[in-house]
Design a protein around this motif. Structure first.
Motif, mmCIF file in Angstrom:
data_model
loop_
_atom_site.group_PDB
_atom_site.id
_atom_site.type_symbol
_atom_site.label_atom_id
_atom_site.label_comp_id
_atom_site.label_asym_id
_atom_site.label_seq_id
_atom_site.Cartn_x
_atom_site.Cartn_y
_atom_site.Cartn_z
ATOM 1 N N LEU A 1 -12.872 -4.339 -3.024
ATOM 2 C CA LEU A 1 -12.180 -3.804 -4.198
ATOM 3 C C LEU A 1 -11.553 -2.444 -3.876
ATOM 4 O O LEU A 1 -10.438 -2.143 -4.291
ATOM 5 C CB LEU A 1 -13.150 -3.666 -5.368
ATOM 6 N N GLY A 2 -12.272 -1.617 -3.115
ATOM 7 C CA GLY A 2 -11.726 -0.326 -2.715
ATOM 8 C C GLY A 2 -10.515 -0.478 -1.816
ATOM 9 O O GLY A 2 -9.526 0.253 -1.943
ATOM 10 N N THR A 3 -10.569 -1.434 -0.904
ATOM 11 C CA THR A 3 -9.452 -1.677 0.000
ATOM 12 C C THR A 3 -8.201 -2.077 -0.757
ATOM 13 O O THR A 3 -7.090 -1.628 -0.443
ATOM 14 C CB THR A 3 -9.830 -2.769 1.011
ATOM 15 N N ALA A 4 -8.346 -2.912 -1.774
ATOM 16 C CA ALA A 4 -7.191 -3.426 -2.518
ATOM 17 C C ALA A 4 -6.767 -2.506 -3.657
ATOM 18 O O ALA A 4 -5.679 -2.687 -4.218
ATOM 19 C CB ALA A 4 -7.516 -4.809 -3.089
ATOM 20 N N TYR A 5 -7.582 -1.513 -3.986
ATOM 21 C CA TYR A 5 -7.415 -0.785 -5.239
ATOM 22 C C TYR A 5 -6.062 -0.098 -5.378
ATOM 23 O O TYR A 5 -5.448 -0.121 -6.446
ATOM 24 C CB TYR A 5 -8.539 0.237 -5.398
ATOM 25 N N LEU A 6 -5.558 0.536 -4.338
ATOM 26 C CA LEU A 6 -4.298 1.274 -4.424
ATOM 27 C C LEU A 6 -3.074 0.392 -4.242
ATOM 28 O O LEU A 6 -1.946 0.875 -4.296
ATOM 29 C CB LEU A 6 -4.276 2.418 -3.412
ATOM 30 N N GLY A 7 -3.284 -0.901 -4.012
ATOM 31 C CA GLY A 7 -2.161 -1.825 -3.939
ATOM 32 C C GLY A 7 -1.507 -1.945 -2.578
ATOM 33 O O GLY A 7 -0.468 -2.581 -2.449
ATOM 34 N N GLY A 8 -2.108 -1.363 -1.545
ATOM 35 C CA GLY A 8 -1.514 -1.442 -0.220
ATOM 36 C C GLY A 8 -1.988 -2.608 0.601
ATOM 37 O O GLY A 8 -1.369 -2.949 1.621
ATOM 38 N N VAL A 9 -3.100 -3.225 0.214
ATOM 39 C CA VAL A 9 -3.661 -4.382 0.912
ATOM 40 C C VAL A 9 -3.871 -5.480 -0.118
ATOM 41 O O VAL A 9 -4.463 -5.247 -1.173
ATOM 42 C CB VAL A 9 -5.000 -4.034 1.590
ATOM 43 N N SER A 10 -3.402 -6.688 0.184
ATOM 44 C CA SER A 10 -3.504 -7.775 -0.786
ATOM 45 C C SER A 10 -4.870 -8.449 -0.712
ATOM 46 O O SER A 10 -5.487 -8.547 0.358
ATOM 47 C CB SER A 10 -2.405 -8.807 -0.553
ATOM 48 N N LEU A 11 -5.331 -8.919 -1.867
ATOM 49 C CA LEU A 11 -6.570 -9.704 -1.886
ATOM 50 C C LEU A 11 -6.405 -10.989 -1.101
ATOM 51 O O LEU A 11 -7.376 -11.505 -0.531
ATOM 52 C CB LEU A 11 -6.970 -9.995 -3.333
ATOM 53 N N ALA A 12 -5.182 -11.513 -1.029
ATOM 54 C CA ALA A 12 -4.947 -12.722 -0.244
ATOM 55 C C ALA A 12 -5.213 -12.459 1.231
ATOM 56 O O ALA A 12 -5.773 -13.315 1.938
ATOM 57 C CB ALA A 12 -3.511 -13.204 -0.449
ATOM 58 N N PHE B 1 -1.409 -6.248 -5.933
ATOM 59 C CA PHE B 1 -0.513 -5.676 -4.935
ATOM 60 C C PHE B 1 0.503 -4.770 -5.614
ATOM 61 O O PHE B 1 1.074 -5.106 -6.650
ATOM 62 C CB PHE B 1 0.196 -6.787 -4.165
ATOM 63 N N ALA B 2 0.738 -3.576 -5.028
ATOM 64 C CA ALA B 2 1.615 -2.586 -5.650
ATOM 65 C C ALA B 2 3.056 -3.081 -5.692
ATOM 66 O O ALA B 2 3.572 -3.608 -4.707
ATOM 67 C CB ALA B 2 1.547 -1.270 -4.893
ATOM 68 N N ALA B 3 3.694 -2.879 -6.832
ATOM 69 C CA ALA B 3 5.087 -3.294 -6.982
ATOM 70 C C ALA B 3 6.042 -2.254 -6.421
ATOM 71 O O ALA B 3 7.192 -2.557 -6.142
ATOM 72 C CB ALA B 3 5.405 -3.542 -8.458
ATOM 73 N N GLY B 4 5.574 -1.019 -6.271
ATOM 74 C CA GLY B 4 6.446 0.062 -5.837
ATOM 75 C C GLY B 4 6.173 0.504 -4.421
ATOM 76 O O GLY B 4 6.042 -0.310 -3.501
#
Length: 417
Positions: free
Chosen positions: A370-381, A405-408
Motif C-alpha cells: 500500500l505504501g509503494t502504490a500510495y503516491l501513484g508512481g507504482v501500479s498495483l498491477a 495510479f496517478a493521473a498527473g
C-alpha cells in the motif's frame, strides 16, 4: 536488550549527533552544517538509545506536510537520522526505536511516515514501501540541443543573489507542491535546505548561483512576475580541446512550460561549459522531451522516498483516485497490528472514504505494498505481477490499479532530509 530509549534532551544533542555521524562514516560536519541540523531537530520527536552513559542509537522525525494525489497536502512524519552503533548490532535497538517512533506518529494523528533509506533492505520489515524514484543526468551540452516551446523567448532571465530572491523563489516552489505527489511543503527553516553553500556542497565548484525567470506584465512592482528559478554552481575545467566546465544543477522550478524551457536553455548556454550534472530530477522530467539526443543525457534512476501507512483508513481517505473504485483490501501489518484486517475503499477524482468492513476481500496485500502504490508512481498491477498483491476477486487488480495510479505527474521528492 539492556539499552534504554529516551527522548532527546537538548544538552545531549551533540553526543547524539556525533553517534549518528560515526554510523555514517565518521566524517565530522562543519560548524554551519551542525548548526543547520541542530536548529531543525525536533527533540520531542527524536530518540536516543543509551547503554549507560553511551549513546548507541539515534532516530528522529520531522513534522512534515507532503502532497498526495489530488493535490492535498497531508501531515507526515519525516523519519531521519536513524543509526545503531556497530557495537550494538542484533540486540533489537533498531526495532525498539521503530516501534516507539511509529507509536508516537500514531498518537500525533499522522497517517503517514516517510523516509529515504541509506540501505533499502532495512525498512521493508517495518512496513515502508518504495513509492518514488529520482533520476540523475549528465548531459553532454556539446552534442545535445533543446527544442523549446512557444513563449520561451518572451521571458526575461536575470542573475540574482540566492538569498535576495529566496522569498519569491519559495513562492514558485509553493505553487508547485500540490501539482506533484511526494513534494514537501516547506515549513519555516526548511527554505534553507537548498541554500547551504559550504565547501562540501561546492565540491570545488563556484558558490551557489541563482537565475530567475520573469514574465513582464506580471504582479511585481516593476510589472514583472517571477515564474521560475534555477540554483546551480559552475566548475571550471579544461581539456586538450578547450573548455570542459560543468554546470551542477541544484534546483529548478517553474510554473509553466515556457519558464521551464527558458531556464534549461540558459543552463545549456553557459559559456565555457560542456556538461550539465543533476542528481535529483523527477523521472518524468519535462526537459527530456526537449532534448535532441536522449542517449547523451546519461540518465540513471535510483530509489528515493519510502512511504509507510501508519493509519490505513486515514491515509487512503486523504488522497483522490484517478477512476471510480470500490474495493475491499485484506491488509497484513504485523508491526502495526491496528491496521490489519479488511478495509473498504470507495473513491473517485473528487474524494474517498475508507472504513473497516466485514465484506469479503477483493485484494490481499501487506501495508508495504500500500505504501509503494500510495503516491501513484507504482501500479498495483505491477505489484500483482510480482506476486506482492493477491487478487481474490477477478478484475479487482485492474480496477484498483487504474484508480490508484496517478493521473498527473510522477511522485518526486525535491530534496533529502
Amino acid at each position: 536488550m539492556t539499552t534504554e530509549l529516551r527522548a532527546l534532551g537538548k544538552d545531549d544533542w551533540n553526543v547524539w549527533y556525533d553517534n549518528f555521524l560515526r554510523a555514517f562514516g565518521g566524517s565530522p560536519d562543519l560548524a554551519e552544517e551542525r548548526e543547520f541540523w541542530q536548529t531543525l531537530t525536533e527533540c520531542d520527536r527524536s530518540i536516543g538509545a543509551w547503554d549507560g552513559d553511551q549513546c548507541v542509537g539515534t532516530a528522529a522525525a520531522f513534522d512534515f506536510r507532503i502532497s498526495v494525489p489530488g493535490g492535498t497536502v497531508v501531515p507526515a512524519a519525516g523519519v531521519t537520522m536513524v543509526s545503531v552503533a556497530a557495537t550494538h548490532r542484533r540486540r533489537g535497538v533498531l526495532t525498539s526505536m521503530m516501534r516507539r517512533q511509529l507509536d508516537d506518529v500514531r498518537s500525533r494523528g499522522e497517517s503517514l511516515a516517510v523516509l529515504t533509506a541509506s540501505e533499502p533492505v532495512i525498512y521493508g520489515r517495518f512496513g515502508y514501501g518504495l513509492a518514488s524514484h529520482r533520476m540523475s543526468a549528465e548531459i553532454d551540452t556539446t552534442r545535445v540541443r533543446l527544442s523549446v516551446p512557444p513563449g520561451t523567448d518572451d521571458l526575461r532571465l536575470r542573475y540574482a543573489n540566492p538569498a535576495d530572491v529566496l522569498d519569491v523563489c519559495e513562492a514558485v516552489y509553493a505553487r508547485r507542491v500540490p501539482e506533484r505527489p511526494g513534494m514537501l511543503a516547506r515549513r519555516p527553516g526548511w527554505e534553507q535546505v537548498e541554500m547551504r553553500d559550504s565547501d562540501r556542497h561546492r565540491d570545488g565548484a563556484s558558490p551557489l548561483q541563482c537565475v530567475v525567470a520573469e514574465r513582464i506584465g506580471g504582479g511585481g512592482g516593476d510589472g514583472s512576475e517571477v515564474v521560475g528559478y534555477a540554483r546551480f554552481r559552475t566548475k571550471s575545467d579544461w581539456g586538450p580541446g578547450g573548455a570542459e566546465g560543468v554546470v551542477a544543477l541544484s534546483a529548478l522550478e517553474a510554473v509553466d512550460p515556457a519558464a521551464h524551457a527558458a531556464l534549461w536553455r540558459f543552463l545549456f548556454d553557459i559559456d565555457l561549459t560542456s556538461k550539465i550534472v543533476a542528481h535529483r530530477l523527477p523521472v518524468d522530467e519535462p526537459a527530456l522531451h526537449l532534448v535532441s539526443d536522449i542517449r547523451r543525457c546519461g540518465l540513471r534512476v535510483k530509489d528515493d522516498l519510502y512511504v509507510r501507512l501508519v493509519d490505513v483508513g486515514a491515509a487512503l481517505r486523504a488522497r483522490t483516485y484517478q477512476a471510480p473504485l470500490d474495493v475491499v483490501f485484506e491488509v497484513e501489518d504485523s508491526f502495526c497490528p491496528w491496521n490489519e484486517g479488511r478495509w473498504r475503499l470507495t473513491g473517485d477524482p473528487k474524494g474517498a472514504t475508507c472504513e473497516r468492513t466485514a465484506d469479503a476481500a477483493d485484494l490481499s496485500l501487506s501495508v508495504r505494498e500500500l505504501g509503494t502504490a500510495y503516491l501513484g508512481g507504482v501500479s498495483l498491477a505491477s505489484l500483482a505481477a510480482a506476486g506482492r498483491v493477491r487478487e481474490l476477486r477477478q478484475g479487482a487488480v485492474a480496477e484498483a490499479s487504474t484508480g490508484f495510479f496517478a493521473a498527473g505527474l510522477a511522485p518526486w521528492l525535491p530534496h533529502g532530509f
